[in-house]
Design an enzyme around this catalytic site. Structure first.
Site: not given
Ligand code: G6P
Ligand code: MG
Length: 222
Positions: A8-9, A16, A168
Site C-alpha cells: 500500500d502507499l 500522506t 497495509e
Molecule cells: C489512499 C488513502 C485514502 C485516499 C485514497 C484515494 O487509500 O489512504 O485516504 O482517500 O488513497 O486517494 P486519492 O489520491 O485518489 O484521492
Molecule cells: Mg494506506
C-alpha cells in the site's frame, strides 16, 4: 522468486495521511463542521469518492451530485498543493531499507493503492522506478476492502495470491488482502489491525530475516 510483495502507499511508504487530512479539513471548515484526526481514520484506504461520502456523513450534510463533483475536484487540488512539495525525505522510516532487502533477495514488489495520485507521489519521492508495477485508483473498479487491487497486483507479479505478502496500514486494506487469500501484514496499531496475519508498528520493526524465513519454508508461507 516464488514470493512477491504488494505495498500500500499512503501510510506505509509515505505519510500522506496528514495531507489528506488537511485537505478534507479545509472542506469541512468550508461546510462548517468539525473534522478531527479520529474521523480521519475512517478515510484511510478508502477511495476519494467514498471518503467524501463518509465526510459528509460526519457533518450530517446533504448536497447535490454537482456539488459533490465540485468538492472532489477542490479537495484534490488542495491535496496536490501538498503533494507537489513532497520529496524523498518524506519516505517513512524503514521503507527504503525494506525495498533494498527485497532487491537483495530477488523478491519482486508492486504497488497496490487506492490513490489516483499514486504514480505522482512515488515520482515525487523518487521511488517510482523501483516498482515492477503500479496498481492504483485508476486501474481498479472496486475499492478496498474488495480484493481487486491486490489480485491485479498478483497478476503483475505473475504469482498466485497465496504467494503474495501485503503491507497495509488500513483496516479496509487488511480485509482486502485476507479476502484475496494473501499474507497480510498490518503496519500500525495492532489493535486496529487485529485481522492481519502479522503486525508491526512501522517498517523499521520488520526483522532482518523476515522474508528469508518464508523462502526457506519451501513455499509454505502461510
Ligand atoms: C489512499 C488513502 C485514502 C485516499 C485514497 C484515494 O487509500 O489512504 O485516504 O482517500 O488513497 O486517494 P486519492 O489520491 O485518489 O484521492
Ligand atoms: Mg494506506
Amino acid at each position: 522468486n516464488n514470493i512477491g510483495v504488494i505495498f500500500d502507499l499512503d501510510g506505509v511508504i509515505v505519510d500522506t495521511a496528514k495531507y489528506h487530512f488537511l485537505a478534507w479539513k479545509n472542506l469541512a471548515d468550508e461546510l462548517g463542521f468539525e473534522f478531527t484526526e479520529t474521523h480521519n481514520e475512517l478515510l484511510k484506504g478508502v477511495s476519494r469518492v467514498r471518503s467524501l461520502e463518509i465526510l459528509l456523513g460526519i457533518g450530517n450534510v446533504t448536497i447535490s451530485e454537482e456539488k459533490k463533483q465540485k468538492y472532489l475536484v477542490s479537495k484534490n487540488k488542495d491535496y496536490l498543493d501538498y503533494i507537489t512539495k513532497m520529496g524523498p525525505e518524506e519516505i517513512l522510516p524503514g521503507a527504503e531499507k525494506l525495498l533494498n532487502t527485497l532487491d537483495d533477495l530477488g523478491i519482486k514488489y508492486v504497488l497496490g493503492s487506492a490513490s489516483k495520485n499514486a504514480p505522482l507521489i512515488l515520482k515525487q519521492v523518487n521511488l517510482l522506478h523501483r516498482f515492477l508495477g503500479i496498481v492504483d485508483g485508476n486501474s481498479v473498479s472496486k475499492a478496498k476492502p474488495d480484493p481487486e487491487v491486490f489480485l491485479i497486483g498478483a497478476k503483475k507479479l505473475n504469482l498466485p495470491p497465496e504467494k503474495c505478502i501485503v503491507f497495509e496500514d488500513a483496516i479496509a486494506g487488511i480485509e482486502a488482502a485476507n479476502k484475496a487469500n494473501m499474507i497480510s501484514i498490518g503496519v500500525g496499531d495492532k489493535k486496529t489491525l487485529n485481522k492481519a496475519n502479522y503486525n508491526f508498528n512501522n517498517l523499521t520493526e520488520i526483522p532482518e530475516h523476515f522474508f528469508e524465513k518464508f523462502l526457506s519454508e519451501n513455499n509454505k508461507i502461510k
